[in-house]
Design an enzyme around this catalytic site. Structure first.
Site, short mmCIF file in Angstrom:
data_model
loop_
_atom_site.label_atom_id
_atom_site.label_comp_id
_atom_site.label_asym_id
_atom_site.label_seq_id
_atom_site.Cartn_x
_atom_site.Cartn_y
_atom_site.Cartn_z
N GLY A 185 46.59 34.13 39.45
CA GLY A 185 45.89 35.41 39.65
C GLY A 185 44.74 35.56 38.68
N GLY A 223 42.80 38.31 38.52
CA GLY A 223 42.46 39.73 38.46
C GLY A 223 42.36 40.16 37.00
N PHE A 224 42.56 41.45 36.76
CA PHE A 224 42.36 41.97 35.40
C PHE A 224 43.34 41.35 34.40
CE2 PHE A 224 40.19 45.24 37.83
CZ PHE A 224 39.05 45.41 37.06
N GLY A 225 44.60 41.20 34.79
CA GLY A 225 45.61 40.66 33.87
C GLY A 225 45.40 39.17 33.62
N GLU A 276 39.10 59.44 46.51
CA GLU A 276 37.77 58.88 46.27
C GLU A 276 37.10 58.48 47.59
OE1 GLU A 276 38.04 57.47 41.66
OE2 GLU A 276 38.25 55.89 43.13
N ASP A 304 49.85 44.76 37.68
CA ASP A 304 50.47 45.67 38.64
C ASP A 304 51.89 45.28 39.04
OD1 ASP A 304 48.23 47.19 38.66
OD2 ASP A 304 47.65 46.78 40.74
N ALA A 323 43.70 49.10 35.66
CA ALA A 323 43.07 47.93 35.08
C ALA A 323 43.28 47.81 33.55
CB ALA A 323 41.58 47.93 35.42
C1 LIG Z 1 41.05 50.80 45.77
C2 LIG Z 1 41.52 50.68 44.34
C3 LIG Z 1 40.97 51.49 43.36
C4 LIG Z 1 41.38 51.40 42.05
N1 LIG Z 1 40.81 52.20 41.11
C5 LIG Z 1 41.13 52.04 39.81
C6 LIG Z 1 40.46 52.79 38.81
O1 LIG Z 1 39.58 53.62 39.09
N2 LIG Z 1 40.79 52.56 37.50
C7 LIG Z 1 41.75 51.63 37.17
O2 LIG Z 1 41.97 51.41 35.98
N3 LIG Z 1 42.42 50.93 38.09
C8 LIG Z 1 42.13 51.11 39.41
N4 LIG Z 1 42.80 50.38 40.37
C9 LIG Z 1 43.94 49.56 39.97
C10 LIG Z 1 43.50 48.25 39.33
O3 LIG Z 1 42.50 47.65 40.10
C11 LIG Z 1 44.73 47.36 39.19
O4 LIG Z 1 45.65 48.02 38.37
C12 LIG Z 1 44.38 46.02 38.58
O5 LIG Z 1 43.50 45.32 39.42
C13 LIG Z 1 45.65 45.21 38.36
O6 LIG Z 1 45.32 43.97 37.83
P1 LIG Z 1 46.22 42.69 38.17
O7 LIG Z 1 45.68 41.58 37.37
O8 LIG Z 1 47.65 43.03 38.06
O9 LIG Z 1 45.99 42.43 39.72
P2 LIG Z 1 44.64 42.20 40.55
O10 LIG Z 1 43.44 42.66 39.80
O11 LIG Z 1 44.91 42.77 41.89
O12 LIG Z 1 44.56 40.62 40.65
C14 LIG Z 1 45.50 39.84 41.31
C15 LIG Z 1 44.84 38.52 41.65
O13 LIG Z 1 45.85 37.63 42.08
C16 LIG Z 1 45.39 36.90 43.20
N5 LIG Z 1 46.56 36.47 43.95
C17 LIG Z 1 47.49 37.25 44.53
N6 LIG Z 1 48.47 36.51 45.06
C18 LIG Z 1 48.16 35.22 44.80
C19 LIG Z 1 48.81 33.98 45.08
N7 LIG Z 1 49.96 33.93 45.71
N8 LIG Z 1 48.20 32.84 44.68
C20 LIG Z 1 47.01 32.89 44.02
N9 LIG Z 1 46.37 34.03 43.73
C21 LIG Z 1 46.94 35.18 44.10
C22 LIG Z 1 44.49 37.88 43.93
O14 LIG Z 1 43.55 37.21 44.74
C23 LIG Z 1 43.84 38.64 42.78
O15 LIG Z 1 42.62 38.06 42.39
C24 LIG Z 1 42.40 50.47 41.70
C25 LIG Z 1 42.96 49.65 42.68
C26 LIG Z 1 42.52 49.74 43.99
C27 LIG Z 1 43.12 48.85 45.04
#
Ligand SMILES: Cc1cc2nc3c(=O)[nH]c(=O)nc-3n(C[C@H](O)[C@H](O)[C@H](O)COP(=O)(O)OP(=O)(O)OC[C@H]3O[C@@H](n4cnc5c(N)ncnc54)[C@H](O)[C@@H]3O)c2cc1C
Length: 432
Positions: A8, A10-12, A169, A299, A315
């Site tokens: 992943g 994403g942010f984490g 939003e 998340d 995030a």
């Molecule tokens: C519409 C929306 C609005 C938001 N607004 C806000 C806001 O205003 N402020 C805020 O702080 N937070 C906001 N959030 C929440 C924030 O975006 C999440 O909390 C944050 O992105 C979580 O980070 P993460 O690393 O857990 O997951 P993510 O950022 O979702 O990253 C997960 C990554 O894992 C990858 N992935 C998933 N499954 C697999 C797999 N099996 N194999 C390989 N790769 C995989 C995905 O492609 C993705 O790139 C919002 C979320 C959404 C959906």
């Protein structure tokens, strides 16, 4: 060399990779099923035609190009074997690791009604945002040509299920698009009468905020023309039709589901119980119980903060977790002592608050004991997001272009590139 596998970007996951970048003795592989890191907080602006997809996404490979010990792969992990320390991908590659960081985020959840997905749009990825934008804009094109009043009404109705930040939003952004940006663009339809219906099952929208702030958000949305329906439970969704526990069904050509999230399905493969949303409750250091070499971030984590409040799925929380895990891994690899889970520092979440924008010029902010709403809150939202994006995109020109278009109600992302099926439109009557 110790092998660290991050799933992943994403942010984490990305924050963890940045924390491990160019560290001695560490060989990192980051796998994401997309080639980009996505700034999800501004997804709703892509969906509502204010920003284009590249404005809020950046190549993961590019972000990490200076980290010589990090290899980025675009692939999807489908299987985890915690006992064997392996992860297998959709393309059949088997990745061995010394440490695993699972940061695959959340997906849209339908409370056990997964079949609703086929009749609804959701907002989680760039493709989702582009689908929403294409659907809403082409529905308006169809409405412009339709002479059937019922058909027009349906085409000009957007139903958003879920009164959390995403739903609020989106509703505010669509209201702005219709009332300001598109108001002089059509000849046969009046975009200002487009129906935006925001449906919430509980008694108020923005439940994570105070009563006053939810009431404020509701007033603002209603002033923008949004029909806010609280205490309204969806019982079934059929093509372009919503059914409720009470009241008449609602015909809407665009139904957006913003009501639930479920964790990535990979969590079920780590031999530890998950909660109803599929999230893992890790040990305080963020490692998976029984798997000291496997960590979770973002998340998919279910954890309480120092005040015994659930750490929100936002995030900053994901980034803080990614950084915390990177520190633990660096320390353990550099010391080469046997792992002592009990000696690892516990993750401490620093609450920087959260905010939601309600159309242009209005927002709510909740940070610690401070609650703000209105124009000042909106300025704060703008400042923080621009600051974030400047660091993120490093493209001030894109940002200035966006800010200028935004302030002048002239969003630049209205082009629909995909082919559209226009065959189901009632005969046009252009003779007015
Ligand atoms: C519409 C929306 C609005 C938001 N607004 C806000 C806001 O205003 N402020 C805020 O702080 N937070 C906001 N959030 C929440 C924030 O975006 C999440 O909390 C944050 O992105 C979580 O980070 P993460 O690393 O857990 O997951 P993510 O950022 O979702 O990253 C997960 C990554 O894992 C990858 N992935 C998933 N499954 C697999 C797999 N099996 N194999 C390989 N790769 C995989 C995905 O492609 C993705 O790139 C919002 C979320 C959404 C959906």
């Amino acid at each position: 060399m110790k092998k660290i596998l991050i799933i992943g970007g994403g942010f984490g996951g990305l924050e963890c990779a940045l924390g491990l970048a160019n560290q001695p003795g560490i060989d990192v592989t980051l796998i994401d099923r997309t080639n980009h890191h996505l700034f999800q907080p501004l997804l709703y602006q892509v969906a509502s035609a204010s920003l284009t997809a590249p404005d809020i996404a950046q190549s993961i490979r590019q972000i990490l190009c200076d980290a010589s010990n990090v290899t980025v792969l675009m692939d999807e992990i489908t299987q985890l074997d915690a006992a064997e320390h392996t992860a297998t991908s959709a393309t059949g590659h088997v990745h061995h690791y010394d440490y695993l960081v699972l940061a695959t985020g959340a997906r849209t959840g339908y409370f056990g009604n997964d079949h609703w997905a086929q009749h609804t749009l959701c907002l989680k990825s760039l493709a989702d945002a582009q689908d929403i934008r294409r659907t809403v804009l082409t529905n308006l094109e169809k409405a412009e040509m339709s002479t059937d009043p019922a058909e027009r009404q349906r085409l000009m109705t957007i139903a958003i299920v879920g009164g959390g930040p995403t739903g609020v939003e989106l509703a505010g952004a669509f209201a702005d698009l219709m009332n300001r940006s598109l108001r002089n663009n059509f000849r046969n339809i009046d975009t200002t009468v487009l129906r935006i219906v925001l449906i919430e099952g509980s008694e108020r929208i923005l439940e994570a905020y105070s009563q006053d702030q939810s009431a404020y958000a509701r007033r603002r949305l209603e002033k923008l023309g949004v029909n806010v329906r609280c205490n309204t439970r969806v019982t079934d969704i059929q093509p372009q039709m919503l059914h409720f526990k009470e009241g008449e069904p609602l015909a809407a050509a665009a139904i957006i589901w913003a009501a639930g999230v479920a964790s990535s399905s990979l969590t079920a493969q780590l031999t530890t119980p998950t909660d109803r949303g599929g999230r893992i409750a890790p040990l305080p250091d963020l490692s998976v119980p029984g798997c000291p070499h496997a960590f979770v971030a973002g998340d998919l984590v279910s954890l309480l903060d120092a005040k015994q409040q659930p750490i929100p799925g936002i995030a900053p929380a994901a980034m803080q977790m990614g950084r915390h895990i990177a520190k633990i891994i660096c320390k353990e690899i550099s010391s080469r002592d046997p792992i002592d889970v009990a000696a690892r520092p516990a993750f401490r979440y620093t609450d920087k608050g959260f905010m939601a924008i309600i159309g242009k010029n209005h927002a709510v902010v909740k940070s610690g004991g401070i609650e703000l709403q209105g124009f000042i809150a909106w300025l704060m939202w703008l400042f923080i997001h621009i600051l974030f994006l400047v660091g993120f995109r490093n493209k001030l020109a894109v940002l200035l272009g966006w800010a200028f278009a935004y302030l002048r109600d002239n969003p630049s992302a209205r082009v629909v590139a995909q082919a559209v099926d226009l065959s189901r439109i009632a005969p046009a009557n252009h003779a007015k």
